[in-house]
Design an enzyme around this catalytic site. Structure first.
Site, PDB file in Angstrom:
ATOM      1  CB  THR A 127      -1.055   0.078   1.254  1.00 40.79           C
ATOM      2  OG1 THR A 127      -1.508   1.262   1.406  1.00 40.79           O
ATOM      3  CG2 THR A 127       0.010  -0.408   2.515  1.00 40.79           C
ATOM      4  CE1 TYR A 163      -3.997  -1.751   5.716  1.00 42.15           C
ATOM      5  CE2 TYR A 163      -3.229   0.186   5.177  1.00 42.15           C
ATOM      6  CZ  TYR A 163      -3.560  -0.993   4.897  1.00 42.15           C
ATOM      7  OH  TYR A 163      -3.719  -1.390   3.737  1.00 42.15           O
ATOM      8  CD  GLU A 222      -2.327   5.244   4.352  1.00 38.77           C
ATOM      9  OE1 GLU A 222      -2.243   5.444   5.625  1.00 38.77           O
ATOM     10  OE2 GLU A 222      -2.875   6.103   3.591  1.00 38.77           O
ATOM     11  CE  LYS A 232      -2.243  -4.530   4.038  1.00 36.59           C
ATOM     12  NZ  LYS A 232      -2.746  -5.521   3.107  1.00 36.59           N
TER      13      LYS A 232
HETATM   14  P1  NAP Z   1     -11.622  -4.730   2.059  1.00 36.62           P
HETATM   15  O1  NAP Z   1     -12.535  -4.400   1.025  1.00 36.62           O
HETATM   16  O2  NAP Z   1     -11.353  -4.177   3.290  1.00 36.62           O
HETATM   17  O3  NAP Z   1     -11.472  -6.100   2.159  1.00 36.62           O
HETATM   18  C1  NAP Z   1     -10.639  -6.823   2.875  1.00 36.62           C
HETATM   19  C2  NAP Z   1     -10.964  -8.509   2.708  1.00 36.62           C
HETATM   20  O4  NAP Z   1     -10.105  -9.085   3.909  1.00 36.62           O
HETATM   21  C3  NAP Z   1     -12.525  -8.678   3.288  1.00 36.62           C
HETATM   22  O5  NAP Z   1     -12.762  -9.877   2.474  1.00 36.62           O
HETATM   23  C4  NAP Z   1     -12.202  -9.351   4.517  1.00 36.62           C
HETATM   24  O6  NAP Z   1     -13.308 -10.318   5.125  1.00 36.62           O
HETATM   25  C5  NAP Z   1     -10.877 -10.029   4.600  1.00 36.62           C
HETATM   26  N1  NAP Z   1     -10.257 -10.215   5.858  1.00 36.62           N
HETATM   27  C6  NAP Z   1     -10.248  -9.210   6.791  1.00 36.62           C
HETATM   28  N2  NAP Z   1      -9.611  -9.819   8.122  1.00 36.62           N
HETATM   29  C7  NAP Z   1      -9.401 -11.099   7.689  1.00 36.62           C
HETATM   30  C8  NAP Z   1      -8.821 -12.274   8.260  1.00 36.62           C
HETATM   31  N3  NAP Z   1      -8.419 -12.051   9.589  1.00 36.62           N
HETATM   32  N4  NAP Z   1      -8.681 -13.451   7.676  1.00 36.62           N
HETATM   33  C9  NAP Z   1      -9.322 -13.721   6.556  1.00 36.62           C
HETATM   34  N5  NAP Z   1      -9.597 -12.575   5.831  1.00 36.62           N
HETATM   35  C10 NAP Z   1      -9.953 -11.362   6.253  1.00 36.62           C
HETATM   36  O7  NAP Z   1     -10.404  -4.418   1.379  1.00 36.62           O
HETATM   37  P2  NAP Z   1      -9.697  -3.771  -0.065  1.00 36.62           P
HETATM   38  O8  NAP Z   1     -10.078  -2.311  -0.503  1.00 36.62           O
HETATM   39  O9  NAP Z   1     -10.626  -5.023  -0.983  1.00 36.62           O
HETATM   40  O10 NAP Z   1      -8.423  -4.010  -0.167  1.00 36.62           O
HETATM   41  C11 NAP Z   1      -7.822  -5.313  -0.630  1.00 36.62           C
HETATM   42  C12 NAP Z   1      -6.109  -5.306   0.083  1.00 36.62           C
HETATM   43  O11 NAP Z   1      -5.411  -4.293  -0.562  1.00 36.62           O
HETATM   44  C13 NAP Z   1      -6.151  -5.192   1.648  1.00 36.62           C
HETATM   45  O12 NAP Z   1      -5.179  -5.951   2.190  1.00 36.62           O
HETATM   46  C14 NAP Z   1      -5.843  -3.669   1.754  1.00 36.62           C
HETATM   47  O13 NAP Z   1      -5.099  -3.376   2.842  1.00 36.62           O
HETATM   48  C15 NAP Z   1      -5.129  -3.500   0.598  1.00 36.62           C
HETATM   49  N6  NAP Z   1      -4.969  -2.326  -0.333  1.00 36.62           N
HETATM   50  C16 NAP Z   1      -6.156  -1.512  -0.531  1.00 36.62           C
HETATM   51  C17 NAP Z   1      -6.129  -0.502  -1.077  1.00 36.62           C
HETATM   52  C18 NAP Z   1      -7.554   0.542  -1.560  1.00 36.62           C
HETATM   53  O14 NAP Z   1      -7.344   1.550  -1.789  1.00 36.62           O
HETATM   54  N7  NAP Z   1      -8.426  -0.239  -1.794  1.00 36.62           N
HETATM   55  C19 NAP Z   1      -4.934   0.261  -1.418  1.00 36.62           C
HETATM   56  C20 NAP Z   1      -3.634  -0.260  -1.203  1.00 36.62           C
HETATM   57  C21 NAP Z   1      -3.968  -1.558  -0.477  1.00 36.62           C
HETATM   58  P3  NAP Z   1     -14.808  -9.833   5.504  1.00 36.62           P
HETATM   59  O15 NAP Z   1     -15.423  -9.449   4.239  1.00 36.62           O
HETATM   60  O16 NAP Z   1     -15.175 -10.793   6.161  1.00 36.62           O
HETATM   61  O17 NAP Z   1     -14.638  -8.529   6.282  1.00 36.62           O
HETATM   62  O1  F7E Z   2      -9.239   7.976   4.056  1.00 40.47           O
HETATM   63  C1  F7E Z   2      -9.610  11.282   5.017  1.00 40.47           C
HETATM   64  C2  F7E Z   2      -8.689  10.419   5.966  1.00 40.47           C
HETATM   65  O2  F7E Z   2     -10.292   5.876   4.920  1.00 40.47           O
HETATM   66  C3  F7E Z   2      -8.683   8.901   2.984  1.00 40.47           C
HETATM   67  C4  F7E Z   2      -7.482   1.840   2.645  1.00 40.47           C
HETATM   68  O3  F7E Z   2      -7.773   1.265   1.421  1.00 40.47           O
HETATM   69  O4  F7E Z   2      -6.266   3.554   1.162  1.00 40.47           O
HETATM   70  C5  F7E Z   2      -7.304   3.362   2.081  1.00 40.47           C
HETATM   71  O5  F7E Z   2      -6.666   4.158   3.235  1.00 40.47           O
HETATM   72  C6  F7E Z   2      -8.542  10.165   3.523  1.00 40.47           C
HETATM   73  C7  F7E Z   2      -7.773  10.110   4.791  1.00 40.47           C
HETATM   74  O6  F7E Z   2      -8.599   5.675   2.942  1.00 40.47           O
HETATM   75  C8  F7E Z   2     -12.954  11.172   6.650  1.00 40.47           C
HETATM   76  O7  F7E Z   2      -8.047  11.176   7.185  1.00 40.47           O
HETATM   77  C9  F7E Z   2     -11.711  12.670   5.726  1.00 40.47           C
HETATM   78  O8  F7E Z   2      -6.765  11.045   4.845  1.00 40.47           O
HETATM   79  O9  F7E Z   2     -10.842   6.475   2.573  1.00 40.47           O
HETATM   80  P1  F7E Z   2      -9.812   6.322   3.587  1.00 40.47           P
HETATM   81  P2  F7E Z   2      -7.141   5.659   3.457  1.00 40.47           P
HETATM   82  O10 F7E Z   2      -6.796   5.955   4.894  1.00 40.47           O
HETATM   83  O11 F7E Z   2      -6.083   6.458   2.456  1.00 40.47           O
HETATM   84  C10 F7E Z   2      -5.017   2.924   1.642  1.00 40.47           C
HETATM   85  C11 F7E Z   2      -4.124   3.037   0.017  1.00 40.47           C
HETATM   86  C12 F7E Z   2      -4.734   1.512   1.892  1.00 40.47           C
HETATM   87  O12 F7E Z   2      -3.871   0.973   1.744  1.00 40.47           O
HETATM   88  C13 F7E Z   2      -6.228   1.428   3.185  1.00 40.47           C
HETATM   89  O13 F7E Z   2      -6.186  -0.193   3.150  1.00 40.47           O
HETATM   90  O14 F7E Z   2      -9.602  10.698   3.672  1.00 40.47           O
HETATM   91  N1  F7E Z   2     -10.967  11.486   5.714  1.00 40.47           N
HETATM   92  N2  F7E Z   2     -12.748  12.388   6.197  1.00 40.47           N
HETATM   93  C14 F7E Z   2     -12.028  10.319   5.996  1.00 40.47           C
HETATM   94  N3  F7E Z   2     -11.930   9.255   6.009  1.00 40.47           N
HETATM   95  C15 F7E Z   2     -12.610   8.336   6.300  1.00 40.47           C
HETATM   96  N4  F7E Z   2     -12.371   7.155   6.181  1.00 40.47           N
HETATM   97  N5  F7E Z   2     -13.756   8.908   6.747  1.00 40.47           N
HETATM   98  C16 F7E Z   2     -13.974  10.391   7.005  1.00 40.47           C
HETATM   99  O15 F7E Z   2     -15.181  10.716   7.422  1.00 40.47           O
END
Ligand code: NAP
Ligand code: F7E
Length: 353
Positions: free
Chosen positions: A134, A159, A136, A163
Site C-alpha cells: 500500500t 496499519y 500508506e 503492512k
Molecule cells: P476490503 O474491502 O476491506 O477487504 C478486505 C478483505 O479481507 C475482506 O474480504 C475481509 O473479509 C478480509 N479479511 C479481513 N480480515 C481477515 C482475516 N483475519 N482473515 C481472512 N480474511 C480477512 O479491502 P480492499 O479495499 O479490497 O483491499 C484489498 C487489500 O488491498 C487489503 O489488503 C488492503 O489493505 C490493500 N490495499 C487496499 C487499497 C485500496 O485503496 N482499496 C490500497 C492499497 C492496499 P470480510 O468481508 O469478512 O470483512
Molecule cells: O481515507 C480522510 C482520511 O479511509 C482517505 C485503505 O484502502 O487506502 C485506504 O486508506 C483520507 C484520509 O482511506 C473522512 O483522514 C476525511 O486522509 O478513505 P480512507 P485511506 O486511509 O487512505 C490505502 C491506500 C490503504 O491501503 C487502505 O487499506 O480521507 N477523511 N474524512 C476520511 N476518511 C474516512 N474514512 N472517513 C471520513 O469521514
C-alpha cells in the site's frame, strides 16, 4: 475427455479477502481469463458475501471458510487447492480502525503474511504470490511527491506499520527461498463496491442519500487530505499482470493525479447539480448549498486520525514499462461511476459494476 483435459489445464488462483472490494473484482477478472477461482471467506454471524453472491450463485467460484490468523487452515487450504497463483488481499484494511485495533491489525496484516509465505515455502514453492501492499507505507509528506518504488518508507499508523512488515517479509522470502513473490504498492482505489466507511464511498452514498431525502448532511474529517484515487476494477488487472512477469518485482500502481477530500465532495455534489460554498475554519468549517444555503457538510474531529497521512500521489511509470499497465479512469469519471451507482441502489444492488 477433451473437455476434461481442457478443464485440468485451467490455472488455479487462490484469493484471500475475496469478499472485499478488490477480491471480488479480481475474481470476476480471473474467471474471464478462464482461471479456476478459489476463495477464503471468514465465518460471520450474517452473510458477508454480497460482493461475490453473483459468482457463488452461479457456482463459478469455490470458497472455503478460513482466517488469515489460523496456520492450520492456511496450510490445509494450500495443500488441497495447490494454486498456481495466490493473491493475498485479506487484511484489516481500515487505517483509522487500526489505531483502535493495533494488535489485531498486526496479527492479520503482518503475521498472516508470514503464515502464508511459510505455507507456500513448505507446500507449493512454485506458486506465484501477490501481496497487497500500500501507498500508506510512504507516509504522505508533501516533499516526497510523487511517491515511487524508490521513495523511502515512513508508516504513520498501525496499519501502515503492519503492512511494512509484510512488504519486507515478502522481499525477504523472495531473496532467501527464491519464491515468486511480488508487492503491489497500490494507491487508493475505489468503486461502487468500496466499503461504506472509506471516505469516497461515505461521500457518494451521503450525497445520494441527500438527493433521495434520506439524510440531511455528511459529517466528515480532514477535508484537506489529498489522495491519488483510481478505479479498483482496473487495479486488479495490475495485480494479475505482476504475476505474469518472468521475474518477481515490486511495483507502484497509481493514477499520478492528486485530489483533496474537499474536491471529491464538490465533484459528488456537482453530479446532482449542486454547488458547495465553504464557510468557517478547522472543525467549525461547513459546506453549504450555494443556491439554498442549506448545510450539507460538517466537520467532526471524530473522523480525524491520531496521525494523518496528508498527501499521496504516485508515480507508476515502472508499472507502465514492466507490465504495460496504465490507468484509464480519471477522478471525474470515477465520481460519476460511484454516484450513478449510489443514486440507483441503496446498498449493493444487482448491478455490481
Ligand atoms: P476490503 O474491502 O476491506 O477487504 C478486505 C478483505 O479481507 C475482506 O474480504 C475481509 O473479509 C478480509 N479479511 C479481513 N480480515 C481477515 C482475516 N483475519 N482473515 C481472512 N480474511 C480477512 O479491502 P480492499 O479495499 O479490497 O483491499 C484489498 C487489500 O488491498 C487489503 O489488503 C488492503 O489493505 C490493500 N490495499 C487496499 C487499497 C485500496 O485503496 N482499496 C490500497 C492499497 C492496499 P470480510 O468481508 O469478512 O470483512
Ligand atoms: O481515507 C480522510 C482520511 O479511509 C482517505 C485503505 O484502502 O487506502 C485506504 O486508506 C483520507 C484520509 O482511506 C473522512 O483522514 C476525511 O486522509 O478513505 P480512507 P485511506 O486511509 O487512505 C490505502 C491506500 C490503504 O491501503 C487502505 O487499506 O480521507 N477523511 N474524512 C476520511 N476518511 C474516512 N474514512 N472517513 C471520513 O469521514
Amino acid at each position: 475427455n477433451l473437455k476434461k483435459i481442457k478443464f485440468m489445464k485451467k490455472k488455479r488462483a487462490f484469493i484471500t479477502g475475496i469478499t472485499g472490494q478488490d477480491g471480488s473484482y479480481l475474481a470476476d477478472f480471473l474467471l474471464k481469463k478462464n482461471y479456476e477461482v478459489f476463495g477464503m471467506v471468514r465465518r460471520s454471524s450474517t452473510f458477508s458475501t454480497k460482493r461475490i453472491d453473483h459468482l457463488i450463485e452461479s457456482k463459478k467460484i469455490r470458497f472455503d471458510y478460513g482466517d488469515l490468523t489460523d496456520t492450520s487452515c492456511i496450510n490445509n487450504l494450500l495443500r488441497n487447492i495447490k494454486p498456481n497463483e495466490i493473491y493475498n488481499l485479506a487484511a484489516q484494511s481500515h487505517v483509522k480502525v487500526s489505531f483502535e485495533l493495533p494488535d489485531y491489525t498486526a496479527e492479520v496484516d503482518s503475521l498472516g503474511v508470514i503464515k502464508l509465505l511459510n505455507a507456500i515455502k513448505e507446500i507449493c514453492p512454485n506458486s506465484k504470490y501477490y501481496q497487497a501492499s500500500t501507498s500508506e507505507l510512504f507516509g504522505g509528506e508533501k516533499k516526497t511527491v510523487p511517491q515511487s518504488e524508490k521513495t523511502s518508507f515512513n508508516p504513520k499508523s498501525p496499519y501502515a506499520t503492519a503492512k511494512l512488515y509484510a512488504y519486507w517479509i515478502v522481499k525477504n522470502y523472495r531473496d532467501a527461498y527464491k519464491l515468486f513473490a511480488c508487492n503491489g504498492i497500490l494507491f487508493n482505489h475505489e468503486s461502487p463496491r468500496r466499503g461504506n466507511t472509506f471516505v469516497t464511498k461515505k461521500i457518494t452514498r451521503g450525497v445520494s442519500n441527500i438527493e433521495k431525502k434520506k439524510q440531511e448532511f455528511i459529517t466528515i474529517g480532514n477535508l484537506d487530505a489529498v489522495r491519488d484515487w483510481g478505479y479498483a476494477k482496473e487495479y486488479v488487472e495490475g495485480m494479475w499482470r505482476m504475476l505474469q512477469l518472468k521475474k518477481p518485482l515490486d511495483l507502484v500502481i497509481s493514477t499520478g493525479k492528486a485530489t483533496s477530500v474537499r474536491k471529491f465532495i464538490e465533484l459528488s455534489f456537482q453530479h446532482i447539480g449542486k454547488k458547495i460554498i465553504w464557510k468557517g475554519h478547522g472543525v467549525n468549517e461547513k459546506g453549504y448549498c450555494k443556491k439554498t444555503n442549506k448545510m450539507f457538510v460538517k466537520v467532526s474531529d471524530k473522523y480525524f486520525r491520531p496521525n494523518e497521512v496528508q498527501y499521496l500521489c504516485g508515480n507508476s511509470k515502472l508499472a507502465k514499462k514492466k507490465i504495460g499497465w496504465t490507468p484509464k479512469t480519471n477522478i471525474k469519471e470515477l465520481v460519476r461511476i460511484m454516484m450513478d451507482y449510489d443514486l440507483k441502489y441503496d446498498d449493493y444492488g444487482e448491478d455490481l459494476t
